[in-house]
Design a protein around this motif. Structure first.
Motif, PDB file in Angstrom:
ATOM      1  N   CYS A 114     -20.580 -15.582  18.300  1.00 17.16           N
ATOM      2  CA  CYS A 114     -20.191 -16.772  19.133  1.00 17.16           C
ATOM      3  C   CYS A 114     -21.426 -17.718  19.316  1.00 17.16           C
ATOM      4  CB  CYS A 114     -19.665 -16.509  20.431  1.00 17.16           C
ATOM      5  SG  CYS A 114     -18.137 -15.584  20.151  1.00 17.16           S
ATOM      6  N   HIS A 115     -22.751 -16.956  19.705  1.00 19.57           N
ATOM      7  CA  HIS A 115     -23.745 -17.805  19.736  1.00 19.57           C
ATOM      8  C   HIS A 115     -24.299 -18.944  18.682  1.00 19.57           C
ATOM      9  CE1 HIS A 115     -25.182 -15.004  23.385  1.00 19.57           C
ATOM     10  NE2 HIS A 115     -23.860 -15.501  23.447  1.00 19.57           N
ATOM     11  N   LYS A 116     -23.795 -18.570  17.482  1.00 16.61           N
ATOM     12  CA  LYS A 116     -24.033 -19.312  16.328  1.00 16.61           C
ATOM     13  C   LYS A 116     -22.928 -20.332  15.747  1.00 16.61           C
ATOM     14  CE  LYS A 116     -26.479 -15.130  14.272  1.00 16.61           C
ATOM     15  NZ  LYS A 116     -26.490 -14.267  13.233  1.00 16.61           N
ATOM     16  N   CYS A 117     -21.848 -20.165  16.540  1.00 23.27           N
ATOM     17  CA  CYS A 117     -20.626 -20.927  16.108  1.00 23.27           C
ATOM     18  C   CYS A 117     -20.663 -22.362  16.529  1.00 23.27           C
ATOM     19  CB  CYS A 117     -19.343 -20.036  16.621  1.00 23.27           C
ATOM     20  SG  CYS A 117     -17.732 -21.005  16.071  1.00 23.27           S
ATOM     21  N   LYS A 118     -20.183 -23.155  15.866  1.00 20.94           N
ATOM     22  CA  LYS A 118     -19.953 -24.656  16.311  1.00 20.94           C
ATOM     23  C   LYS A 118     -18.377 -25.266  16.027  1.00 20.94           C
ATOM     24  CE  LYS A 118     -21.624 -26.983  12.105  1.00 20.94           C
ATOM     25  NZ  LYS A 118     -22.962 -27.871  11.813  1.00 20.94           N
ATOM     26  N   ARG A 119     -17.443 -24.202  15.587  1.00 15.08           N
ATOM     27  CA  ARG A 119     -16.057 -24.404  15.538  1.00 15.08           C
ATOM     28  C   ARG A 119     -15.618 -25.141  17.139  1.00 15.08           C
ATOM     29  NH1 ARG A 119     -12.347 -19.989  13.007  1.00 15.08           N
ATOM     30  NH2 ARG A 119     -10.816 -20.985  14.199  1.00 15.08           N
ATOM     31  N   PRO A 120     -14.730 -26.313  16.955  1.00 13.51           N
ATOM     32  CA  PRO A 120     -14.432 -26.756  18.042  1.00 13.51           C
ATOM     33  C   PRO A 120     -13.025 -25.788  18.835  1.00 13.51           C
ATOM     34  CG  PRO A 120     -13.781 -28.174  16.520  1.00 13.51           C
ATOM     35  CD  PRO A 120     -14.834 -27.221  15.852  1.00 13.51           C
ATOM     36  N   SER A 121     -12.666 -25.078  17.872  1.00 14.46           N
ATOM     37  CA  SER A 121     -11.257 -24.472  18.428  1.00 14.46           C
ATOM     38  C   SER A 121     -11.647 -22.862  17.913  1.00 14.46           C
ATOM     39  CB  SER A 121     -10.242 -24.851  17.728  1.00 14.46           C
ATOM     40  OG  SER A 121      -9.046 -24.021  18.021  1.00 14.46           O
ATOM     41  N   CYS A 122     -11.162 -22.032  18.660  1.00  9.24           N
ATOM     42  CA  CYS A 122     -11.249 -20.524  18.092  1.00  9.24           C
ATOM     43  C   CYS A 122      -9.956 -19.924  17.388  1.00  9.24           C
ATOM     44  CB  CYS A 122     -11.598 -19.372  19.413  1.00  9.24           C
ATOM     45  SG  CYS A 122     -13.362 -20.034  20.077  1.00  9.24           S
ATOM     46  N   ILE A 123      -8.933 -21.174  17.637  1.00  8.55           N
ATOM     47  CA  ILE A 123      -7.705 -20.412  17.204  1.00  8.55           C
ATOM     48  C   ILE A 123      -6.928 -21.751  16.017  1.00  8.55           C
ATOM     49  CG2 ILE A 123      -7.200 -19.090  19.165  1.00  8.55           C
ATOM     50  CD1 ILE A 123      -5.682 -21.440  20.347  1.00  8.55           C
ATOM     51  N   HIS A 124      -7.677 -22.677  15.721  1.00  2.00           N
ATOM     52  CA  HIS A 124      -7.317 -23.439  14.547  1.00  2.00           C
ATOM     53  C   HIS A 124      -8.313 -23.674  13.737  1.00  2.00           C
ATOM     54  CE1 HIS A 124      -6.019 -27.395  12.770  1.00  2.00           C
ATOM     55  NE2 HIS A 124      -4.832 -26.978  13.051  1.00  2.00           N
ATOM     56  N   PRO A 125      -8.219 -23.823  12.441  1.00  2.00           N
ATOM     57  CA  PRO A 125      -6.497 -23.555  11.751  1.00  2.00           C
ATOM     58  C   PRO A 125      -6.123 -22.260  11.861  1.00  2.00           C
ATOM     59  CG  PRO A 125      -8.327 -23.802   9.985  1.00  2.00           C
ATOM     60  CD  PRO A 125      -9.090 -23.904  11.429  1.00  2.00           C
ATOM     61  N   ARG A 126      -6.773 -21.120  12.147  1.00  2.00           N
ATOM     62  CA  ARG A 126      -6.331 -20.095  12.235  1.00  2.00           C
ATOM     63  C   ARG A 126      -7.002 -19.349  13.420  1.00  2.00           C
ATOM     64  NH1 ARG A 126      -9.243 -20.802   7.948  1.00  2.00           N
ATOM     65  NH2 ARG A 126      -7.372 -21.430   6.903  1.00  2.00           N
ATOM     66  N   VAL A 127      -6.498 -18.309  13.837  1.00  2.00           N
ATOM     67  CA  VAL A 127      -7.226 -17.435  14.856  1.00  2.00           C
ATOM     68  C   VAL A 127      -8.425 -16.809  14.338  1.00  2.00           C
ATOM     69  CG1 VAL A 127      -6.982 -15.649  16.795  1.00  2.00           C
ATOM     70  CG2 VAL A 127      -4.840 -17.077  16.229  1.00  2.00           C
ATOM     71  N   CYS A 128      -9.594 -16.792  15.145  1.00  2.00           N
ATOM     72  CA  CYS A 128     -10.787 -16.363  14.478  1.00  2.00           C
ATOM     73  C   CYS A 128     -10.867 -14.777  14.619  1.00  2.00           C
ATOM     74  CB  CYS A 128     -11.951 -16.565  15.571  1.00  2.00           C
ATOM     75  SG  CYS A 128     -13.512 -16.028  15.109  1.00  2.00           S
ATOM     76  N   PRO A 129     -11.211 -14.270  13.602  1.00  2.71           N
ATOM     77  CA  PRO A 129     -10.911 -12.660  13.659  1.00  2.71           C
ATOM     78  C   PRO A 129     -12.186 -12.193  14.551  1.00  2.71           C
ATOM     79  CG  PRO A 129     -12.129 -13.537  11.572  1.00  2.71           C
ATOM     80  CD  PRO A 129     -11.586 -14.480  12.301  1.00  2.71           C
ATOM     81  N   ASN A 130     -12.689 -12.929  15.070  1.00  2.00           N
ATOM     82  CA  ASN A 130     -14.019 -12.158  16.057  1.00  2.00           C
ATOM     83  C   ASN A 130     -13.511 -12.374  17.650  1.00  2.00           C
ATOM     84  OD1 ASN A 130     -16.533 -11.151  16.915  1.00  2.00           O
ATOM     85  ND2 ASN A 130     -17.125 -13.113  17.549  1.00  2.00           N
ATOM     86  N   LEU A 131     -12.234 -13.219  17.603  1.00  3.21           N
ATOM     87  CA  LEU A 131     -11.590 -13.264  18.974  1.00  3.21           C
ATOM     88  C   LEU A 131     -10.835 -12.035  19.561  1.00  3.21           C
ATOM     89  CD1 LEU A 131     -11.331 -15.363  21.342  1.00  3.21           C
ATOM     90  CD2 LEU A 131      -9.066 -16.267  20.225  1.00  3.21           C
ATOM     91  N   ASN A 132     -11.252 -11.662  20.757  1.00  6.54           N
ATOM     92  CA  ASN A 132     -10.311 -10.576  21.289  1.00  6.54           C
ATOM     93  C   ASN A 132      -9.221 -11.081  22.011  1.00  6.54           C
ATOM     94  OD1 ASN A 132      -9.455  -8.796  23.056  1.00  6.54           O
ATOM     95  ND2 ASN A 132     -11.069  -8.816  24.442  1.00  6.54           N
ATOM     96  N   THR A 133      -7.973 -10.851  21.336  1.00  3.29           N
ATOM     97  CA  THR A 133      -6.717 -11.616  22.279  1.00  3.29           C
ATOM     98  C   THR A 133      -5.949 -10.626  22.947  1.00  3.29           C
ATOM     99  OG1 THR A 133      -5.629 -11.221  20.028  1.00  3.29           O
ATOM    100  CG2 THR A 133      -6.563 -13.433  20.062  1.00  3.29           C
ATOM    101  N   ASP A 134      -6.563  -9.606  23.459  1.00  4.51           N
ATOM    102  CA  ASP A 134      -5.908  -8.641  24.394  1.00  4.51           C
ATOM    103  C   ASP A 134      -5.498  -9.058  25.495  1.00  4.51           C
ATOM    104  OD1 ASP A 134      -5.241  -6.548  25.624  1.00  4.51           O
ATOM    105  OD2 ASP A 134      -7.030  -5.112  24.718  1.00  4.51           O
ATOM    106  N   HIS A 135      -4.240  -9.172  25.940  1.00  2.00           N
ATOM    107  CA  HIS A 135      -3.714  -9.504  27.031  1.00  2.00           C
ATOM    108  C   HIS A 135      -3.480  -8.399  28.376  1.00  2.00           C
ATOM    109  CE1 HIS A 135      -2.437 -12.733  24.467  1.00  2.00           C
ATOM    110  NE2 HIS A 135      -1.826 -13.414  25.583  1.00  2.00           N
ATOM    111  N   ARG A 136      -4.411  -7.108  27.983  1.00  2.00           N
ATOM    112  CA  ARG A 136      -3.871  -6.304  29.290  1.00  2.00           C
ATOM    113  C   ARG A 136      -4.868  -6.359  30.486  1.00  2.00           C
ATOM    114  NH1 ARG A 136      -5.555  -1.120  25.424  1.00  2.00           N
ATOM    115  NH2 ARG A 136      -6.818  -2.725  24.233  1.00  2.00           N
ATOM    116  N   SER A 137      -6.015  -7.126  30.443  1.00  2.00           N
ATOM    117  CA  SER A 137      -6.498  -7.395  31.662  1.00  2.00           C
ATOM    118  C   SER A 137      -5.825  -8.392  32.268  1.00  2.00           C
ATOM    119  CB  SER A 137      -7.982  -7.907  31.303  1.00  2.00           C
ATOM    120  OG  SER A 137      -7.969  -9.234  30.782  1.00  2.00           O
TER     121      SER A 137
END
Length: 588
Positions: free
Chosen positions: A356-379
């Motif tokens: 994440c510290h190296k990333c400059k994508r403006p969106s973490c979910i477009h055009p597809r969800v980043c595989p490095n993104l934690n999408t866990d809804h449990r918390s």
């Protein structure tokens, strides 16, 4: 000041909004954060700029500085519709009066203060200043304007969420040391020493001459707004240079808790007794659980102002605020919203932060969800359960927008996917007040790509889940989709197909709007320049009143008064096949 025994305040804040002592109102947050540092803070909400300027004089001069903000919205968005008509009300003003703030309060208030007290520093902040910190297109004046620092004469501008920079600035002004290297600030200077790694934009004058250069600038502006470690940005304007220092790293949970845990009364100022402030009514029984949004929607300013990195409050801080709400005299047991910029991004972040510290994508979910993104809804689910178990809470509604693409995303972790399914069911069965609002925005894949929104097929998939859960639970709830017309890239044919598709899904659309160009968004730059900032390829936009109305009418295909207009328009663009799909009986 008399009650406190103050001879003078340390800081005087001017705001274009009415004063509400609540963490959703910027002036209150900045005032409380400075107060917590031991400073004496005075606030002047909605000063009269048309008389003898007594509101600007009555507290005298501050010991350190003036702070100026237009309020929670850009003043021109607040005052005018997409068709440039004056609005009849102002949600941030007592009794919704529309005449209590000027156009561009950031400029008007600052110019008055610099005239009255030329030796006192004026610091600009808030959404209006933040989004206008560099050369930008102003839809309401239909011209490219320079940094708001140029027109206002302010000494310094704070962009984004201002708690960290304002504390550092106050300390430095107190000590009399330079301010020019404070992160998350911008200033004008004649003497600039370029540093290694600086990004030098095309000058303001070059942008006036060449729209392609204006578009090209924006890619750098947006990328640096969304990087963990950004670069300094320089832009020449006349004989001076606007310097935009990189932002602070995202706040920690502890820092965000501190901001929300300050001793807000959560009430409008007593001077407004008996008057209604609509914006306060909307949020007084709601709780903001995080900051930031990684959606990166092309027409939205949230990530440009708050950043794309999610900073979540601790459960303890949120529960303390809920407890304070339950003790309010008018609370009847129903929380109107437990959300944020997006309802279901709480606790989400990169699994490997070094990426994440190296990333400059403006969106973490477009055009597809980043595989490095934690999408866990449990918390988030655990938080809902803790809030709903509190004494005095009968029900907590989710009024913020839900990202259904996060709910439909299939990650490599079974429990994460299971939590998304559990969240979807619990959201629909326990946290919807009869109508769940979501924002597909369009049906055309080409337009959705420009918007940075997921495919419409995902909305249809979510609608099937919504309808199925309602059927299983014996509920009769509605799914309310939001749509935009006249967005860059959208043609009449796209709107006609939208009408056919939404008719097939049995929607009679009501939550719709024309695209409104607002400063510092990809969509606005594409709309004005005619080029996409990232590709510099031409992009069509509907601009004339006729073009906009021709697109908008397709939202209302079901209204009898629109039928003949729509049939004529479909004949004109050669799509009579769509008439058959909208209207069963019509004369060819």
């Amino acid at each position: 000041m008399e009650l406190h025994g103050w001879d003078m305040p340390d800081v005087i804040l001017f705001s274009g909004d009415a004063y509400v002592d609540h963490p959703s109102f910027g002036a209150a947050v900045i005032g409380r954060i400075l107060e917590a540092e031991g400073l004496r803070v005075a606030l002047v909400p909605q000063p009269n700029w048309r008389d003898d300027l007594r509101d600007f004089k009555k507290l005298g001069r501050p010991r350190l500085f003036f702070g100026v903000s237009a309020g929670c919205m850009d003043s021109m968005v607040n005052k005018y519709t997409a068709n440039k008509r004056l609005r009849s009300d102002d949600a941030y003003t007592p009794d919704a009066r529309p005449d209590m703030r000027p156009e561009y309060p950031s400029i008007v208030y600052t110019q008055i203060l610099k005239r009255l007290y030329p030796d006192v520093p004026v610091l600009l902040g808030g959404i209006e200043a933040s989004m206008r910190r560099l050369t930008h297109y102003d839809y309401w004046q239909d011209r490219v304007r320079p940094s708001i620092l140029v027109d206002s004469g302010a000494d310094l501008l704070v962009y984004g969420m201002g708690e960290k920079p304002i504390i550092e600035l106050a300390k430095r002004i107190e000590r009399g040391v330079p301010l020019t290297d404070v992160p998350q600030t911008a200033y004008l200077t004649k003497d600039i020493v370029p540093q290694s790694g600086d990004i030098t934009l095309y000058s303001h004058e070059e942008c006036l001459e060449d729209k392609r250069k204006e578009a090209a600038n924006f890619r750098h502006i947006e990328e640096e707004s969304n990087k963990y470690a950004a670069l300094r940005i320089l832009q020449a304007v006349g004989q001076r240079t606007v310097v935009v220092n990189p932002p602070y790293p995202p706040m920690t949970t502890e820092e965000l808790d501190h901001s929300f845990d300050l001793p807000y009364t959560r009430l409008p100022h007593p001077k407004y007794k008996g008057k209604r402030i609509p914006a306060y009514d909307m949020i007084k029984h709601s709780v903001n659980i995080h900051r930031g949004c990684f959606g990166g929607c092309a027409f939205c300013t949230i990530s440009a102002h708050q950043g794309k990195f999610i900073v979540s409050r601790s459960r303890e801080s949120i529960l303390r605020e809920v407890k304070a709400i339950t003790e309010m005299s008018d609370f009847k047991g129903y929380l109107s919203d437990l959300g944020g910029p997006s309802a279901n991004m709480y606790g989400m972040h990169g699994l490997d932060q070094t990426l994440c510290h190296k990333c400059k994508r403006p969106s973490c979910i477009h055009p597809r969800v980043c595989p490095n993104l934690n999408t866990d809804h449990r918390s988030l689910l655990n938080l809902y359960h803790a809030v709903d178990a509190m004494p005095g809470v009968k029900k907590s509604f989710i009024g913020s927008g839900v990202r259904y693409d996060l709910l439909l995303h299939e990650s490599r972790d079974f429990q994460t996917n299971q939590s998304a399914r559990e969240y979807t069911r619990e959201l629909i069965t326990r946290h919807v007040s009869g109508r769940l609002k979501v924002a597909p925005e369009h049906t055309s894949q080409r337009v959705l790509d420009i918007m940075r929104k997921p495919s419409f097929a995902q909305f249809e998939q979510f609608k099937k889940q919504f309808d199925q859960i309602n059927q299983e639970e014996g509920l009769r709830q509605q799914l309310i989709p939001y749509f935009i017309s006249s967005h860059p890239g959208c043609h009449e044919e796209d709107m006609a197909e939208l009408a056919v598709i939404t008719k097939r899904l049995d929607f009679h659309l009501e939550q719709v709007q024309d695209f409104t160009p607002t400063p510092m968004t990809v969509s606005t730059e594409a709309w004005y320049t005619g080029f996409h900032p990232y590709t510099l390829r031409p992009v069509f936009s509907a601009k004339t009143q006729r073009e906009k109305l021709a697109q908008r009418q397709f939202f209302f295909w079901y209204k009898p008064e629109e039928r003949q207009h729509i049939i004529r328009e479909l004949k004109r663009i050669g799509r009579t096949d769509l008439i058959d799909k909208l209207y069963k009986k019509w004369q060819r």
